[in-house]
Structures are given as structure tokens and as C-alpha cells.
Design an enzyme around this catalytic site. Structure first.
Site, PDB file in Angstrom:
ATOM      1  N   GLU A   1       0.810  -1.220   0.000  1.00 40.78           N
ATOM      2  CA  GLU A   1       0.000   0.000   0.000  1.00 40.78           C
ATOM      3  C   GLU A   1       0.843   1.271   0.000  1.00 40.78           C
ATOM      4  O   GLU A   1       0.732   2.132   0.888  1.00 40.78           O
ATOM      5  CB  GLU A   1      -0.975  -0.010   1.189  1.00 40.78           C
ATOM      6  CG  GLU A   1      -1.978  -1.158   1.099  1.00 40.78           C
ATOM      7  CD  GLU A   1      -2.967  -1.225   2.246  1.00 40.78           C
ATOM      8  OE1 GLU A   1      -3.957  -1.966   2.124  1.00 40.78           O
ATOM      9  OE2 GLU A   1      -2.749  -0.536   3.271  1.00 40.78           O
TER      10      GLU A   1
ATOM     11  N   GLU B   1      -4.701  -8.952   0.070  1.00 50.54           N
ATOM     12  CA  GLU B   1      -5.463  -8.602   1.277  1.00 50.54           C
ATOM     13  C   GLU B   1      -6.939  -8.457   0.923  1.00 50.54           C
ATOM     14  O   GLU B   1      -7.293  -7.759  -0.037  1.00 50.54           O
ATOM     15  CB  GLU B   1      -4.990  -7.292   1.916  1.00 50.54           C
ATOM     16  CG  GLU B   1      -3.695  -7.380   2.678  1.00 50.54           C
ATOM     17  CD  GLU B   1      -3.393  -6.092   3.449  1.00 50.54           C
ATOM     18  OE1 GLU B   1      -4.354  -5.333   3.752  1.00 50.54           O
ATOM     19  OE2 GLU B   1      -2.215  -5.836   3.728  1.00 50.54           O
TER      20      GLU B   1
END
Length: 332
Positions: free
Chosen positions: A158, A282
Site C-alpha cells: 500500500e 489482502e
């Protein structure tokens, strides 16, 4: 005799079968994240409330049907001023990776909370970011150089500018270009170490791993056949996240299923339809309290069926994430 023995490939940690990214991803089924452990910020892997990881714990996960173990690792706090990773920490990461490899699982090793501190994808920071990021992946690549194709590297988790207006929607053109630069540094650094790393499955990502039109705008995928894309998709956000807002949903009636379909259609449009393999590294949903000793567990299970059913249609393996307090996110 000694020269002949040394010339053979070291298969102690598995063989490199020469399978490309699409072939390896096709072998994968479903995965689990070891969250809040080696990625925790603090003195050791128990800093965020998890117990010390053991081989028995990983075997128990494998026995539940998971064939992918993602190992999130926050490296920055274990690097000195010369960007050297603490040998004791590297040894512990290797030990945990071995738990998964020895159990026959695929293991995805990443760099996790670095964007929260030093790994900032913006032009004014890159002069400082690039040397440390390069040094990090060179050391990791060298440490795991003799591992077979069940070990996968994921470049960044991220990558984003924390707290910015576009943090989760795809970033700015400058920030997206910096993520492209970091992806390229990651792939080139790993490949340059040679050996089994020359054909290791590597995962690059969009800005913040986001699945949005904005995040795909300018995203560059110009890599070899042993590279794939990692994305994150907690969707629909109203159900998967506990916001406390009026728009939050606690029951899964299926009326929001279109948001799941929309995410995977966008992934297909941008990547899989072009032959680019994808792994959702995820996904997950908060288990929400409905009353005393009552949670929406059955609702989450119903959502899970719709989510994974859609992912399966597109041939995309998914790796679930469990976050427990005091982590920034509380998902299960």
C-alpha cells in the site's frame, strides 16, 4: 569432487521449476496473512498482541486448507543508518518463512508498514527513498536466493501518502509515477541478484494496492513473464469496515454484491483480460457486534461466499487478513 558437488542446485528450500507467473498463480487456491506479528511496530513480534509465531501455528493454518501464507514484515525499524538489516531480525524472518515453506505452502514475503514512515511515493522524497528501498530488497533477495518457487516477493504494501485526500482512491499523477519507479527498482534489484531470483514470482502493485480507475491511470506493467500484480479489495466498504456511520451495513443481503462484481470486472478489464496474473493479497471483513455475545459471523460467511465465488470466476487467488486491536485496522 568438491567442485561437482557445489555446482549442483541447492534444493534444500525447494526447486525453481521454471513456471511463469500465470502458471504459478494458477496453482494457488486461498491464503492467510500473518498480520500484527513481524509487521508490528515495537520491540518484537508480540508488540501488537499476537503470540510468538510457531511452526505448530502455521501447520494449523495449512490444515484448514490454506495453501498461501503471506508474511507482512516492517523492515525500516530494523535497519541502521547504513540501511543494513539487523541480522537477528533477518534470521527471525527466515525462520518464519521456513515454517510456511516446510509445510508446503506458498509464502509471500513483503515490505509492510514502510509507507507509514519513510517509504513515501512522492518526487521530493525519492532521493532518500530509493537508496534505502534498493538496499532493503538487495539484502532480502540475497538472504533468500536459494529458495524455490514457493517463495514469492511482494515489493511494497500500500505505497501511498498517508492522510492525503487521494490516499485510498489512487493518488496523484506524481505519486502514481513514483510507485511505478519503486516497482521497477524492486523488480530490477531482485533480478540482478541472479540465481533462483531470476525467475522468482514477483508482485508489483498499484498506488495503495487500490482497485480504482484512478489507480490504474498510468500504471505501468512492463515486466518479464515471472511478474504479476498484487491488489487489495475490502469491498463493499460499508459491510467490510466498521465505520459507525449511518451508511454502514451489518447484514449481508446480497444487494451490494454488485460492488464485488464491479471490482473484479475492473481488474479483468485492466489486467487479467490482457494476460496479466493477479493475486488479491489482502481482503477481509470486520466481524461486527450485534448485541451481547452476538456477532454477524454468519453474515460475514455469506459475504465470503459471494466474494470468493466471484474471484474464482476470474481465476484470482485471495489472501485474507486478520487485524486485531491495537492495530490501525480491526478486520477478520
Amino acid at each position: 569432487l568438491i567442485l561437482c558437488a557445489c555446482a549442483g542446485e541447492n534444493n534444500e528450500h525447494g526447486e525453481m521449476r521454471g513456471l511463469n507467473a500465470a502458471e504459478l498463480v494458477a496453482e494457488m487456491k486461498t491464503g492467510w496473512n500473518l498480520g500484527n506479528s513481524l509487521d508490528s511496530i515495537g520491540e518484537d513480534e508480540t508488540a501488537w498482541g499476537n503470540p510468538v509465531t510457531t511452526p505448530e501455528m502455521i501447520t494449523a493454518v495449512k490444515d484448514q486448507g490454506f495453501d498461501i501464507l503471506r508474511v507482512p514484515v516492517t523492515w525500516g525499524q530494523h535497519m541502521d543508518e547504513n540501511y543494513t538489516i539487523e541480522p537477528e531480525f533477518m534470521a527471525r524472518v527466515k525462520e518464519v518463512v521456513d515454517y510456511g515453506i516446510d509445510s508446503g505452502m506458498y509464502v509471500i514475503l513483503d515490505t509492510h508498514h514502510e509507507p507509514d514512515t519513510w517509504l513515501l511515493p512522492q518526487s521530493e522524497s525519492m532521493d532518500k527513498v530509493e537508496p534505502q528501498f534498493t538496499a532493503l530488497w538487495r539484502q532480502v533477495s540475497e538472504q533468500f536466493a536459494d529458495y524455490g518457487d514457493h517463495l514469492v516477493f511482494e515489493g511494497i504494501n500500500e505505497a501511498r501518502i498517508k492522510g492525503s485526500p487521494t490516499e485510498w482512491s489512487g493518488g496523484t499523477p506524481d505519486e502514481r509515477e513514483c510507485v511505478n519507479r519503486l516497482n521497477r527498482i524492486f523488480v530490477d534489484t531482485v533480478r540482478e541478484t541472479g540465481g533462483k531470483n531470476a525467475k522468482r514470482l514477483l508482485l508489483v502493485s498499484t498506488y495503495a494496492h487500490a482497485v480504482t480507475e484512478n489507480a490504474f491511470d498510468g500504471f505501468i506493467f512492463d515486466y518479464d513473464e515471472y511478474t504479476a500484480v498484487a491488489l487489495h479489495a475490502y469491498t463493499p466498504y460499508s459491510f467490510t469496515y466498521h465505520s459507525g456511520e449511518s451508511w454502514e451495513s451489518y447484514e449481508w443481503t446480497g444487494w451490494e454484491k454488485g460492488s464485488i462484481s464491479g471490482v473484479f470486472k475492473l481488474i479483468d478489464e485492466q489486467l487479467t483480460s490482457k494476460g496479466i496474473p493477479v493475486i488479491i493479497t489482502e481482503y477481509g471483513a470486520v466481524r461486527k457486534r450485534l448485541g451481547d455475545f452476538l456477532y454477524n459471523t454468519e453474515e460475514v460467511i455469506a459475504w465470503l461466499g459471494d466474494y470468493l465465488g466471484t474471484a474464482k470466476q476470474y481465476g484470482i487467488p485471495c489472501v485474507c487478513l486478520l487485524y486485531t486491536s491495537p492495530s490501525p485496522r480491526d478486520r477478520t
